[in-house]
Design a protein around this motif. Structure first.
Motif, short mmCIF file in Angstrom:
data_model
loop_
_atom_site.label_atom_id
_atom_site.label_comp_id
_atom_site.label_asym_id
_atom_site.label_seq_id
_atom_site.Cartn_x
_atom_site.Cartn_y
_atom_site.Cartn_z
N TYR A 161 61.42 -83.88 13.11
CA TYR A 161 61.80 -83.09 14.67
C TYR A 161 60.48 -83.62 15.88
CZ TYR A 161 66.24 -81.05 13.43
OH TYR A 161 67.11 -80.85 12.67
N LEU A 162 60.97 -83.91 16.70
CA LEU A 162 60.01 -84.47 18.08
C LEU A 162 60.73 -83.96 19.42
CD1 LEU A 162 59.67 -88.67 17.03
CD2 LEU A 162 57.92 -86.31 16.17
N THR A 163 59.17 -83.57 19.95
CA THR A 163 59.66 -83.06 21.79
C THR A 163 60.51 -83.97 21.96
OG1 THR A 163 57.79 -81.65 21.66
CG2 THR A 163 59.22 -82.81 23.72
N TYR A 164 61.98 -83.19 22.95
CA TYR A 164 62.87 -84.21 23.75
C TYR A 164 63.17 -84.01 25.08
CZ TYR A 164 67.38 -85.46 24.92
OH TYR A 164 68.41 -86.23 26.76
N ALA A 165 63.11 -82.50 25.27
CA ALA A 165 62.20 -81.81 26.66
C ALA A 165 62.18 -81.49 26.96
CB ALA A 165 64.07 -82.36 27.52
N GLN A 166 61.33 -80.64 28.20
CA GLN A 166 61.14 -79.38 27.96
C GLN A 166 61.63 -78.39 28.96
OE1 GLN A 166 58.04 -78.12 26.59
NE2 GLN A 166 57.48 -79.67 25.83
N GLU B 259 53.60 -62.48 29.52
CA GLU B 259 54.61 -62.30 29.78
C GLU B 259 55.89 -62.66 29.27
OE1 GLU B 259 58.35 -59.20 32.35
OE2 GLU B 259 55.97 -60.41 33.38
N CYS B 260 56.12 -63.94 29.83
CA CYS B 260 56.95 -64.88 29.05
C CYS B 260 56.88 -66.00 27.95
CB CYS B 260 57.99 -65.54 30.58
SG CYS B 260 58.12 -63.91 31.63
N SER B 261 58.64 -66.20 27.52
CA SER B 261 57.62 -67.84 26.14
C SER B 261 57.83 -68.95 26.60
CB SER B 261 58.74 -67.30 25.20
OG SER B 261 58.13 -65.96 24.52
N SER B 262 57.56 -69.66 26.28
CA SER B 262 58.23 -71.60 26.68
C SER B 262 59.07 -71.79 25.29
CB SER B 262 56.53 -72.11 26.49
OG SER B 262 55.66 -71.11 27.59
N TYR B 263 59.52 -72.55 25.98
CA TYR B 263 61.04 -72.84 25.18
C TYR B 263 60.82 -74.80 25.32
CZ TYR B 263 61.74 -69.02 25.37
OH TYR B 263 62.32 -66.72 25.04
N PHE B 264 60.93 -75.48 25.10
CA PHE B 264 60.96 -76.61 24.48
C PHE B 264 62.93 -77.54 23.94
CE2 PHE B 264 57.88 -76.28 21.59
CZ PHE B 264 58.41 -77.35 20.11
N LEU B 265 63.58 -78.53 23.85
CA LEU B 265 64.19 -79.15 22.93
C LEU B 265 63.45 -80.13 21.51
CD1 LEU B 265 67.25 -79.54 25.20
CD2 LEU B 265 67.08 -78.15 23.47
N GLN B 266 64.13 -80.22 20.70
CA GLN B 266 63.95 -81.03 20.15
C GLN B 266 64.67 -82.07 19.56
OE1 GLN B 266 61.06 -78.36 17.22
NE2 GLN B 266 59.94 -79.69 17.67
N LYS B 267 64.25 -83.08 18.63
CA LYS B 267 65.60 -83.82 18.58
C LYS B 267 65.17 -84.79 16.89
CE LYS B 267 68.60 -88.35 19.73
NZ LYS B 267 68.69 -89.42 20.49
N LYS B 268 66.38 -84.71 16.17
CA LYS B 268 65.85 -84.17 14.57
C LYS B 268 65.60 -86.57 14.77
CE LYS B 268 67.20 -84.47 10.07
NZ LYS B 268 68.48 -83.74 9.55
N GLU B 269 64.06 -87.22 14.38
CA GLU B 269 64.68 -89.02 14.42
C GLU B 269 63.55 -88.92 12.99
OE1 GLU B 269 62.14 -90.24 17.70
OE2 GLU B 269 63.63 -89.10 18.79
N ASN B 270 63.87 -89.50 12.00
CA ASN B 270 62.95 -89.97 10.92
C ASN B 270 62.88 -89.00 10.09
OD1 ASN B 270 63.29 -93.32 12.02
ND2 ASN B 270 60.82 -92.15 12.92
N GLY B 271 63.84 -88.02 9.94
CA GLY B 271 63.98 -87.23 8.81
C GLY B 271 63.17 -85.93 9.75
#
Length: 259
Positions: free
Chosen positions: A203-208, A189-201
């Motif tokens: 975006y890599l996962t920062y936090a779930q 029913e629901c979506s999942s979300y996470f934050l990414q941080k810009k690194e070396n041009g």
């Protein structure tokens, strides 16, 4: 990860002048409730007045990531890198590249590695997913699996884990694009979300972003999303089919950055 909640402070003593009619009592400012925190983020539940006030004052403008959904155009763009095809009657366990279709038979990532249909690698089998669109600037293919689940292939970084790549249609960049909110639909029913941080041009996962805390399901579908600077993102929690669910409401997420 421990869950904490702010304690509402006792209201200040009201002056006796109020009872005498000399002063009018004022309403106590609502206190944001801290509902989740770890070393990376804090999430507060806030009142609607605070949310809409910040929304009106925000100078945020969403930048979307351009995509191409015409498979014939994408075939030309990815010629020599991705082979598309379809099923041949009687051969449901393979993709025929001589047949027109929106299935992927073979992927060659930028680092030279190959991913073939019919061979499960990690959490993906190309036979179980169909092409949806391509994001040229990120070199990411968005696919759709059973129950309309999102799947993705990152040709540039050589990844095929949607929990790291996300569905780029979900992306909301912070003001200076230092961070971005990403997410995906996983068939429930629901979506999942996470934050990414810009690194070396990139975006890599920062936090779930957790969907639940204290064994009490909380988040479902994030709407009316906007950033305040690069450290705070606001959103409304929404439940389709149950818009008045008591778990719905307004939230602010703070990024705890060491920078």
């Amino acid at each position: 990860m421990a869950c904490q909640r702010n304690q509402v402070k006792n209201a200040a003593n009201i002056s006796t002048n109020i009872s005498a009619g000399k002063l009018a009592p004022t309403k106590k400012t609502p206190v944001d409730s801290l509902v989740f925190q770890d070393k990376m983020i804090r999430i507060y539940k806030i009142d609607s007045i605070s949310f809409f006030k910040e929304q009106q004052q925000a100078d945020y403008r969403r930048d979307t990531i351009a995509s191409v959904s015409d498979i014939n155009v994408v075939k030309k763009m990815l010629q020599g890198r991705v082979k598309f095809g379809g099923y041949t009657p009687g051969k449901d366990m393979e993709v025929d590249t001589l047949v027109e279709g929106n299935l992927i038979a073979l992927v060659r990532f930028n680092d030279g590695r190959l991913l073939s249909a019919g061979k499960t690698e990690g959490a993906i089998d190309l036979l179980e997913n169909m092409f949806v669109k391509y994001f040229p600037s990120e070199e990411v293919l968005l696919l759709e699996g059973g129950h309309t689940t999102d799947q993705a292939l990152d040709l540039r970084q050589g990844k095929w884990d949607v929990e790291e790549i996300g569905n780029l249609d979900y992306v909301y960049f912070s003001k200076h694009k230092k961070y971005r909110l990403n997410g995906m639909f996983n068939g429930q029913e629901c979506s999942s979300y996470f934050l990414q941080k810009k690194e070396n041009g990139g975006y890599l996962t920062y936090a779930q972003i957790p969907l639940d805390w204290n064994d009490n399901f909380e988040l479902c579908t994030l709407k009316e999303i906007f950033w305040k600077g690069d450290q705070q993102v606001y959103f409304r929690n929404f439940f389709y089919g149950a818009p008045h669910d008591k778990r719905a409401g307004f939230y602010r997420l703070d990024i705890i950055s060491e920078d």
